[in-house]
Motif scaffolding. Structure first.
Motif, PDB file in Angstrom:
ATOM      1  N   SER A 152     -28.132  20.327 -18.621  1.00 41.69           N
ATOM      2  CA  SER A 152     -28.724  20.403 -17.280  1.00 41.69           C
ATOM      3  C   SER A 152     -28.536  21.781 -16.665  1.00 41.69           C
ATOM      4  O   SER A 152     -29.428  22.288 -15.980  1.00 41.69           O
ATOM      5  CB  SER A 152     -28.160  19.318 -16.375  1.00 41.69           C
ATOM      6  OG  SER A 152     -26.781  19.488 -16.197  1.00 41.69           O
ATOM      7  N   MET A 153     -27.399  22.424 -16.900  1.00 49.00           N
ATOM      8  CA  MET A 153     -27.196  23.779 -16.377  1.00 49.00           C
ATOM      9  C   MET A 153     -28.112  24.775 -17.077  1.00 49.00           C
ATOM     10  O   MET A 153     -28.646  25.685 -16.444  1.00 49.00           O
ATOM     11  CB  MET A 153     -25.733  24.207 -16.535  1.00 49.00           C
ATOM     12  CG  MET A 153     -24.779  23.466 -15.620  1.00 49.00           C
ATOM     13  SD  MET A 153     -25.198  23.594 -13.879  1.00 49.00           S
ATOM     14  CE  MET A 153     -24.978  25.324 -13.599  1.00 49.00           C
TER      15      MET A 153
ATOM     16  N   SER B 196     -35.151  27.482 -15.563  1.00 50.57           N
ATOM     17  CA  SER B 196     -36.237  27.261 -14.603  1.00 50.57           C
ATOM     18  C   SER B 196     -36.236  28.319 -13.507  1.00 50.57           C
ATOM     19  O   SER B 196     -37.269  28.564 -12.886  1.00 50.57           O
ATOM     20  CB  SER B 196     -36.131  25.869 -13.994  1.00 50.57           C
ATOM     21  OG  SER B 196     -35.010  25.778 -13.147  1.00 50.57           O
TER      22      SER B 196
ATOM     23  N   LEU C 227     -31.508  24.325 -15.581  1.00 54.61           N
ATOM     24  CA  LEU C 227     -31.564  24.892 -14.232  1.00 54.61           C
ATOM     25  C   LEU C 227     -31.755  26.399 -14.294  1.00 54.61           C
ATOM     26  O   LEU C 227     -32.633  26.954 -13.632  1.00 54.61           O
ATOM     27  CB  LEU C 227     -30.291  24.557 -13.457  1.00 54.61           C
ATOM     28  CG  LEU C 227     -30.166  25.218 -12.092  1.00 54.61           C
ATOM     29  CD1 LEU C 227     -31.213  24.676 -11.131  1.00 54.61           C
ATOM     30  CD2 LEU C 227     -28.780  25.035 -11.534  1.00 54.61           C
TER      31      LEU C 227
END
Length: 58
Positions: A17-18, A24, A21
Motif C-alpha cells: 500500500s505504501m 500514485s 501511494l
C-alpha cells in the motif's frame, strides 16, 4: 503458525500500500517539477520505480 502468517501478511499489505501511494504521487510531482504536461515523462518516472525492490541484486 497463525501469528507468523498474520505478521507477514500485515507487513506485506503495508509495504504494497505504501508503494502504491508513492507511485500514485510521482506523476504529479514530476509534472510540477518539470513544468511539462507530458504524460510519457510522468509515466516513465513511475516505471523507473518498479524495478527497484530495495534488494542488492549483485
Amino acid at each position: 503458525m497463525r501469528g507468523l502468517f498474520l505478521s507477514s501478511g500485515t507487513a506485506s499489505f503495508l509495504a504494497f500500500s505504501m508503494t502504491g501511494l508513492f507511485l500514485s504521487l510521482v506523476p504529479a510531482y514530476v509534472t510540477k517539477l518539470s513544468g511539462s504536461d507530458n504524460l510519457a515523462l510522468a509515466g516513465g518516472a513511475v516505471a523507473l520505480g518498479f524495478p527497484d525492490d530495495g534488494r542488492d541484486n549483485r
